[in-house]
Design a protein around this motif. Structure first.
Motif, short mmCIF file in Angstrom:
data_model
loop_
_atom_site.label_atom_id
_atom_site.label_comp_id
_atom_site.label_asym_id
_atom_site.label_seq_id
_atom_site.Cartn_x
_atom_site.Cartn_y
_atom_site.Cartn_z
N ARG A 269 3.19 7.92 66.64
CA ARG A 269 2.00 7.52 65.88
C ARG A 269 2.41 7.08 64.48
O ARG A 269 3.31 7.67 63.89
N VAL B 153 -5.01 1.50 59.79
CA VAL B 153 -4.87 1.18 61.21
C VAL B 153 -6.06 0.36 61.69
O VAL B 153 -5.96 -0.35 62.68
N TRP C 175 -3.95 -3.31 70.33
CA TRP C 175 -2.62 -3.21 69.73
C TRP C 175 -2.14 -1.77 69.74
O TRP C 175 -2.89 -0.86 69.43
N ARG C 176 -0.86 -1.58 70.08
CA ARG C 176 -0.30 -0.23 70.06
C ARG C 176 0.88 -0.19 69.10
O ARG C 176 1.62 -1.14 68.95
N PHE C 177 1.02 0.95 68.47
CA PHE C 177 2.06 1.15 67.48
C PHE C 177 3.44 0.97 68.09
O PHE C 177 3.73 1.48 69.15
N PHE C 178 4.32 0.24 67.37
CA PHE C 178 5.69 -0.01 67.81
C PHE C 178 6.69 0.71 66.91
O PHE C 178 7.43 1.56 67.35
N GLN D 214 7.58 1.72 62.34
CA GLN D 214 7.31 1.57 60.92
C GLN D 214 8.63 1.68 60.18
O GLN D 214 9.56 2.34 60.63
N TYR E 198 4.51 -1.81 58.99
CA TYR E 198 4.07 -1.34 60.31
C TYR E 198 4.10 -2.47 61.32
O TYR E 198 3.58 -3.56 61.06
N PHE F 12 3.15 -3.59 65.37
CA PHE F 12 2.34 -3.28 66.54
C PHE F 12 2.61 -4.33 67.61
O PHE F 12 2.91 -5.48 67.29
N SER G 72 1.05 -6.13 71.32
CA SER G 72 -0.13 -6.29 72.15
C SER G 72 0.04 -5.43 73.40
O SER G 72 1.15 -5.02 73.74
N GLU H 221 2.68 -6.44 75.62
CA GLU H 221 3.98 -6.46 74.94
C GLU H 221 4.59 -7.86 74.79
O GLU H 221 5.79 -8.03 74.71
#
Length: 143
Positions: free
Chosen positions: A83, A92, A99-102, A104, A126, A128, A130, A133
């Protein structure tokens, strides 16, 4: 594989804080999609990651080897997966549930023990992906 392109904005007049204004691009390859907002110059080479040299204005190119380890340092602001930890609670909301966190990455001045220079106003960048991916977004946030 994802390639991160960040506009060089020493005067702070760009829109590098925004994920879809074109000053940043997180390009997924192979098989990724080029976002509609992307723009660039048709050049074979360009600026690279750097740190400061003997003078503040010297830019010494750097290459980094990244090794994945278990995240245990609560003061660290660079990691992949899990996270995101933001400076502001609403950051966020810039991206919706598609979108998902990739990862930071912490900003740095490129001096002393800093391995690179990335000006995020003292904050953190940060990334992210899709849900499929194939497309990325990148922005930064600070206090």
């Amino acid at each position: 594989m994802a390639y991160l392109f960040i506009a060089d904005d020493p005067d702070g007049v760009g829109l590098t804080m925004e994920p879809e204004e074109g000053d940043n691009l997180l390009l997924v390859q192979p098989g990724g999609r080029l976002p509609a907002f992307s723009r660039g110059l048709p050049q074979r080479t360009g600026p690279s990651l750097w740190r400061r040299g003997e003078r503040w204005t010297d830019r010494v190119p750097v290459e980094l080897r990244v090794r994945a380890t278990e995240h245990v340092d609560e003061d660290c602001y660079s990691w992949a997966g899990g996270r995101p930890r933001g400076w502001q609670s609403d950051f966020v909301e810039m991206l919706d549930e598609r979108w998902r966190f990739f990862f930071q990455i912490d900003g740095a001045e490129g001096v002393g023990g800093d391995a690179y220079a990335l000006n995020f106003g003292g904050g953190t960048g940060y990334a992210f992906l899709s849900s499929d991916e194939r497309e990325g977004r990148f922005f930064w946030d600070c206090v």
